[in-house]
Design an enzyme around this catalytic site. Sequence first.
Site, PDB file in Angstrom:
ATOM      1  N   GLU A   1      38.975  12.844  33.909  1.00  0.00           N
ATOM      2  CA  GLU A   1      39.766  11.699  33.460  1.00  0.00           C
ATOM      3  C   GLU A   1      41.146  12.156  32.992  1.00  0.00           C
ATOM      4  O   GLU A   1      41.298  13.204  32.365  1.00  0.00           O
ATOM      5  CB  GLU A   1      39.029  11.010  32.304  1.00  0.00           C
ATOM      6  CG  GLU A   1      39.750   9.796  31.718  1.00  0.00           C
ATOM      7  CD  GLU A   1      39.056   9.253  30.484  1.00  0.00           C
ATOM      8  OE1 GLU A   1      39.234   8.055  30.196  1.00  0.00           O
ATOM      9  OE2 GLU A   1      38.340  10.028  29.798  1.00  0.00           O
TER      10      GLU A   1
ATOM     11  N   LYS B   1      38.260   1.632  34.348  1.00  0.00           N
ATOM     12  CA  LYS B   1      37.413   1.876  33.188  1.00  0.00           C
ATOM     13  C   LYS B   1      37.136   0.542  32.512  1.00  0.00           C
ATOM     14  O   LYS B   1      38.052  -0.259  32.299  1.00  0.00           O
ATOM     15  CB  LYS B   1      38.125   2.829  32.233  1.00  0.00           C
ATOM     16  CG  LYS B   1      37.270   3.334  31.077  1.00  0.00           C
ATOM     17  CD  LYS B   1      38.032   4.413  30.301  1.00  0.00           C
ATOM     18  CE  LYS B   1      37.180   5.038  29.200  1.00  0.00           C
ATOM     19  NZ  LYS B   1      37.885   6.142  28.518  1.00  0.00           N
TER      20      LYS B   1
ATOM     21  N   CYS C   1      34.201   8.230  31.585  1.00  0.00           N
ATOM     22  CA  CYS C   1      34.055   8.690  30.199  1.00  0.00           C
ATOM     23  C   CYS C   1      33.214   7.742  29.333  1.00  0.00           C
ATOM     24  O   CYS C   1      31.996   7.673  29.476  1.00  0.00           O
ATOM     25  CB  CYS C   1      35.439   8.910  29.611  1.00  0.00           C
ATOM     26  SG  CYS C   1      35.456   9.894  28.091  1.00  0.00           S
TER      27      CYS C   1
END
Length: 529
Positions: A272, A348, A382
């Site tokens: 990321e 995300k 993440c």
Amino acid sequence: MPPKDEQSDPTDPQDVRVRNPRVEDIPAMIALHRRCFPHMVAADGAWEAGELESHLNIFEEGQFVAEVQGRVVGVASSLIVSLGRDPLRKHTYYGITDDGYFYNHDPQGDTLYGAEVYVDPDCRGRGIGKILYEKRRELCRRLNLRRILAGGRLSNYADHAAELTPEEYVWQVQEGMIADPVLGFQISQGFAVRGVMPNYIRDPRSRDFASLIEWLNPDYQPQESDDQKVRVACVQYKMRKLTDFDDFAAQVRYFVETAGEDYGAEFVLFPEFLSVQLLSGLPSMGSREGIRKLAEYTGRFVELMGTLAREQGLYLIAGSHPVEQADGRLNNTAMVFKPDGTHVEQPKLHITPSEKTWWGISGGNSLVVVQTPKARVGVLICYDVEFPEAARYLADRGVEILFVPYCTDNRQGYLRVTTCAAARAIENQIYVATAGVVGNLPDVPAMDIHYGRAAVFTPSDFEFARDGIQSQADANVETMLVTDLDISDLYRSRQSGAVTPNSDRRRDLFEFRPKLSNEVKVVEPGEGS
């Protein structure tokens, strides 16, 4: 070229158009099922919306509808199964279709199972059934499956049950002495009768019997067991001061070329926010101004990653990069680049407090599944992997490898991400590959220090490595983790593991009600931007 489900076949007679169904077709499919099988509906009920939605989520390309002037007049449903050493063993309809939901669909199986074909009574005799059967055969050939199996209802057996056993009835149908519209049609389509199955389905007209029919794929090519293995490279990428974009490109190119040329990797995962190091070569600026400036590199970032994926002929999960949306919002976006250089984007979904505070990042609302020749893959960035709903939803859509690029500044953050990644692998019986950044960027706000340790997690069972860790790098050093994943091990574990959480879920107690903007988009190998 129109999308897959919008293509029509100009050779179809009577202006029949065959495509994969959509969710909005489900009411028409249910109504047609009721018209076609009134006796079965009375005994056992028609299809339910939840079942048909499950078919689309699990194996969309195995479902077909036939249209005439925009009206659904025919339906074919199928799934892939693995029947082991005795593919012609007797079974029931409810067992082989997992009670009609297709949860047992096995992409690694070798048999396409024909669960249902039905045609509007007003349209019979127009070749619609033949078209649907041919579509099934085309699918079987394209997926290189060994055979098509199905249970053929003995639709007129009730009229002869007093005089004939089911086996005698089937023999007389084969010899042309008795007309059976279902079995007779299947024989005309090249299927061979392999036996008779009792208690196959609740159907008064068949007295619950069915023939077991088989069509062998003449083009089938046996696959070597190694074909189920996928080589994955996870780049543990070091943040360092750069002079310009060319410096960044050289560093990224080194890893992609090493993974592809030296190690034969088919998938390469970057961490990321790896592109944030570009800010180290620019004059000092505030964090929000910096992330907006970084988004201006999106075009060059896409061109670089697409070129590298194309040159090496691999799938490149290019970590993540801030992408400005049409309304001005910024998404933290992972891009999956394909061997042809095109890509799809996965934003995300869950944004950490620091991303909101420092950078003003907004959460996305869509999930993408990418179908590749070796495996079906998805990406969660993440913090997303710390929420089990997203991973479960992707796994329900067939994802076998989940890629998790992350960026954490300390050991606590690293442990949160990787412990949850390991949990997602166990509870969904999938592989989860992770990669994080290491190193320091002291002149870039909110990106000064990092802690990372690339790893690939597996279900915790006999087929897999001890401790459920396929492979793991040393912490906080720049390196690349390369490992082979056997996709067939996932399916062996799901079918006969010490525990089978994938199939033992209490779906009668819990269900998803997604509100994603795109539901889930499954991207086929030839699709992309």
